[in-house]
Design a protein around this motif. Structure first.
Motif, mmCIF file in Angstrom:
data_model
loop_
_atom_site.group_PDB
_atom_site.id
_atom_site.type_symbol
_atom_site.label_atom_id
_atom_site.label_comp_id
_atom_site.label_asym_id
_atom_site.label_seq_id
_atom_site.Cartn_x
_atom_site.Cartn_y
_atom_site.Cartn_z
ATOM 1 N N GLY A 177 -3.293 8.223 -1.024
ATOM 2 C CA GLY A 177 -2.336 9.175 -0.036
ATOM 3 C C GLY A 177 -1.599 9.016 0.107
ATOM 4 N N ASN A 178 -0.264 9.432 1.165
ATOM 5 C CA ASN A 178 1.211 9.206 1.506
ATOM 6 C C ASN A 178 1.672 8.493 2.860
ATOM 7 N N PHE A 179 2.762 7.657 2.427
ATOM 8 C CA PHE A 179 3.111 6.703 3.515
ATOM 9 C C PHE A 179 5.254 6.971 3.032
ATOM 10 N N GLU A 180 5.765 7.869 4.038
ATOM 11 C CA GLU A 180 7.061 7.507 4.035
ATOM 12 C C GLU A 180 7.661 7.491 5.381
ATOM 13 N N ARG A 235 17.979 3.081 13.808
ATOM 14 C CA ARG A 235 17.119 3.001 15.381
ATOM 15 C C ARG A 235 16.437 3.750 15.570
ATOM 16 N N ASP A 236 16.369 5.257 14.691
ATOM 17 C CA ASP A 236 15.139 6.216 15.154
ATOM 18 C C ASP A 236 14.730 6.419 13.673
ATOM 19 N N TRP A 237 12.952 6.221 13.189
ATOM 20 C CA TRP A 237 12.405 6.721 12.209
ATOM 21 C C TRP A 237 10.951 7.303 12.160
ATOM 22 N N ALA A 238 10.943 8.705 11.507
ATOM 23 C CA ALA A 238 10.288 9.564 11.202
ATOM 24 C C ALA A 238 9.195 8.985 9.902
ATOM 25 N N ILE A 239 7.438 9.097 10.460
ATOM 26 C CA ILE A 239 6.635 8.136 10.176
ATOM 27 C C ILE A 239 5.765 9.709 9.093
ATOM 28 N N THR A 240 5.779 9.630 7.947
ATOM 29 C CA THR A 240 4.941 10.143 7.806
ATOM 30 C C THR A 240 3.906 9.377 6.730
ATOM 31 N N ASP A 241 2.338 9.833 7.590
ATOM 32 C CA ASP A 241 1.679 9.094 7.823
ATOM 33 C C ASP A 241 0.415 9.880 6.859
ATOM 34 N N GLU A 242 -0.196 10.005 5.987
ATOM 35 C CA GLU A 242 -1.196 10.549 5.480
ATOM 36 C C GLU A 242 -1.837 10.084 4.650
ATOM 37 N N LEU A 243 -2.113 8.167 5.341
ATOM 38 C CA LEU A 243 -2.913 7.640 3.998
ATOM 39 C C LEU A 243 -4.245 8.201 5.264
ATOM 40 N N ASP A 244 -5.606 7.331 4.044
ATOM 41 C CA ASP A 244 -7.205 7.798 4.031
ATOM 42 C C ASP A 244 -7.159 6.448 5.194
ATOM 43 N N GLU A 245 -8.318 6.857 6.515
ATOM 44 C CA GLU A 245 -8.630 6.805 7.013
ATOM 45 C C GLU A 245 -9.113 5.554 6.932
#
Length: 176
Positions: free
Chosen positions: A132-135, A145-155
């Motif tokens: 999957g995707n992780f950014e 100080r602030d981050w957005a996480i795209t967590d589309e990793l496999d379960e």
């Protein structure tokens, strides 16, 4: 009745494993030693273990019922870290010696996470999308100080492996 309880606890444990991370922010605007972790339905924390000593070599985190510690593997060598939670161990080390722009995360599933633009540490991504995707991207350019996480990793990717990815980015992107 036993079967019903079994399926309930199985469902709850699967939901804990599948928890997606959505962001991370410093708890205080003038310190990088304590963080708030955001998930789809919960909040957690990442913080230095020894706050008063300003010791950057040991950290601890908690998200819901999950917790762990992150430690520098060898004193004085920032190229290798170890995350431990119960019997799970995740290893984090630079892909190339003394180059903090690319890291190898090794657990039950292995990842390479790297800074998208080399020395600009505002955007990080995993190299291979096999699981999957992780950014991670700063919410404001130049402000770690602030981050957005795209967590589309496999379960099947554990929350602890995800925390190793997050810690690697945070630690290598903030001033110390």
């Amino acid at each position: 009745m036993r079967k019903l309880l079994f399926y309930f606890f199985l469902l709850v444990s699967l939901q804990a494993q599948a928890q997606a991370l959505t962001g991370i922010s410093t708890k205080w605007s003038d310190s990088f030693r304590e963080w708030v972790i955001y998930t789809e339905d919960d909040e957690g924390e990442l913080r230095m273990r020894w706050l008063m000593d300003d010791d950057w070599t040991e950290w601890e985190y908690r998200i819901g019922d999950e917790s762990g510690t992150i430690k520098l593997k060898w004193p004085g060598d920032p190229n290798q870290w170890s995350l431990r939670s119960g019997s799970e161990v995740v290893s984090m080390r630079t892909r190339w010696n003394n180059d903090p722009r690319e890291w190898r995360i090794e657990a039950d599933k292995n990842f390479i996470i790297k800074s998208r633009y080399g020395n600009i540490r505002d955007e990080w991504q995993i190299e291979d999308d096999r699981y999957g995707n992780f950014e991670m991207i700063t919410s404001w350019e130049g402000d770690p100080r602030d981050w957005a996480i795209t967590d589309e990793l496999d379960e099947s990717v554990s929350i602890h492996t995800k925390m190793a990815l997050v810690f690697t980015v945070i630690f290598n992107s903030v001033p110390k």
